[in-house]
Every structure is written in structure tokens, then in C-alpha cells.
Design a protein around this motif. Sequence first.
Motif, PDB file in Angstrom:
ATOM      1  N   ILE A  57      -0.101   9.361  -1.559  1.00  0.00           N
ATOM      2  CA  ILE A  57       1.201   8.697  -1.640  1.00  0.00           C
ATOM      3  C   ILE A  57       2.001   9.229  -2.816  1.00  0.00           C
TER       4      ILE A  57
ATOM      5  N   LYS B 231      -6.040   7.849  -1.185  1.00  0.00           N
ATOM      6  CA  LYS B 231      -4.799   7.255  -0.693  1.00  0.00           C
ATOM      7  C   LYS B 231      -3.722   7.259  -1.767  1.00  0.00           C
TER       8      LYS B 231
ATOM      9  N   GLU C 180       0.815  -1.212   0.000  1.00  0.00           N
ATOM     10  CA  GLU C 180       0.000   0.000   0.000  1.00  0.00           C
ATOM     11  C   GLU C 180       0.851   1.266   0.000  1.00  0.00           C
TER      12      GLU C 180
ATOM     13  N   TRP D  81      -1.849   1.724  -6.379  1.00  0.00           N
ATOM     14  CA  TRP D  81      -3.073   2.510  -6.513  1.00  0.00           C
ATOM     15  C   TRP D  81      -3.284   3.042  -7.922  1.00  0.00           C
TER      16      TRP D  81
ATOM     17  N   GLY E 236     -12.051   6.606  -1.500  1.00  0.00           N
ATOM     18  CA  GLY E 236     -11.003   6.142  -0.595  1.00  0.00           C
ATOM     19  C   GLY E 236      -9.710   5.761  -1.278  1.00  0.00           C
TER      20      GLY E 236
END
Length: 292
Positions: free
Chosen positions: A269, A265, A240, A246, A261
Motif C-alpha cells: 500500500i 500488505k 486497511e 500498517w 502478512g
Amino acid sequence: MSAAVDLTGSAEAPGYRARRTLPLRVEAVRQLRRRRTLLMGGVLGVLPFVLIIAFAIGGTPGSRGGGSDRITLMDTATASAANFAATCLFVSAGFLLVVPVALFCGDTVASEASWSSLRYLLAAPVPRARLLWSKLVVALGFSLAAMVLLPLVALGAGAVAYGWGPLELPTGGALAASAAVPRLVLVVAFVFVSQLVTAGLAFWLSTKTDAPLGAVGGAVGLTIVGNVLDAVTALGSWREFLPAHWQFAWADALQPGIEWGGMAKGAAISVSYALILFAFAFRGFSRKDIVS
């Protein structure tokens, strides 16, 4: 008349303003005229037509069957122009759209060094921070333009080939064309933000080497390494923290209700890594001995 002298004793030419050196317009025109910019634009502009030809030869994706009841984005590629544009983004986001980002951001400073023109730009005089800022803004602008070009061409070509209709969602249901376009804009925005890591890495490498190919190839190579590490399920939750984990979170925008969500995230990042890499580039370049 002698040049103006400031309180520190350094001479400054009359009318000189550091903020006016290397204007963004001048840098943008220089980069636009480069052959690699035109070549990359041509590749992205041709891709939708290549897919249309492939679908015409091989048949529509949903009609071939694959032994699974699950409907994917590829299965709805020919349902409408919006579906076709989303499919083009899907097949290119993992690698093809990485290339223009790495190319524009990795080539921008290193190419000047390879041409031995970097020291002349600084002697103009263009402050180092100003030079980097101008080149970074233009490089990011061209990267964004590349990501906008692909879905725009896909929408136009898809409208002719498949018609202008609602966006059929892989999860079921559909979005009207008027609602689908803003969703595609959101997808492009997230793809751009997710590629800021590659931009930061390429730009930092561009300030460290005189070989443009090394900066571009290094950024692409490390991005591929990130994708490989994300496929290692043994890393568990550590994945993650990888931007690659992602990169397809934008699929959450192609649902009846947007799920924020994963995209939040992933964006956090990506921006965090990018800011660190940009800071490394500016700090290192400010202390670098420019000899080329």
C-alpha cells in the motif's frame, strides 16, 4: 568553434551531458551542510540518551506495574541493548521519524524556489527530470540515514547502560543478539518503506509551492490525519487502505517466527501510494512555469 547542432536545429555545448548535471554527490554535500540536517541528526542522536535518563529517574518500565498481565515492548526496554533499540523505534515510528522524511523531501525543491535559485539551476542547464531525480534520491537517502542513526545510537547507548544481551520478546521467549540485529534491520527497512507515502506527499507538495514550511507541514499534517482516520473503528475494513493502519506491522518481526502478512500488505500500500505521488510530482513539475 561553434556549438554542435543536432538534427532538430537546437544547439548543444561541446561535452554537455544531461546525465552529468547536478551529480548526486554535489547535491548530497549541499544538503548535508544545511542547518536543518545537522539539527535533525542531533535530535535523533539525543533521543536514546533522553530515554535512558527518563528510565533512570522513573525506574525501569517493567518494575512499575500497570494492572495488566500483558507484557509490552516498553516493559522490556531495559532488558538489553536490542530491546532498548526496539523501544526507541517504537516510540518514534509514529511521529518523530515522520518529521525527517517530511523535512528532507518537502524542503528540497521548495527551498530552492524560496531562495530564487531554482530557475538558475534549470538554466545551468539541468533538465527538470534530472533535477527532481537527484533531489529525490538524496532526500530519500537522508531519510533512510535518519532512520538508521536512531537504532545505531540506541544500540551503542543501550549496550553501555543495559548490556549486550538477547532480545526479549513481548510474546515470550528471546532471540540471541546475533539474531536480533537482523530483525532490527528488517524493522528499520519496513519503517522506511512505510514512510514512503509521507516522502511522496512531501515531495509532491514541494514541487507545488515556494514555501518549504508549507510542504513539510502539509505532509506532516496529512500523515496525522491518516493516523486519526485509522483510529475511527467505524470505517471498518476501509482502514486497511490507509498506510497508517500498517505502520506498526513491523512488530510481527519481533516474534519467534516472523509473520510477513501484515508487513507485505503495508509495504504494498505504501509503495503504491508513493509511486502515484512521485509521478504527480514529476508530471506537474515538467509543465510548471518556473519564475523563482
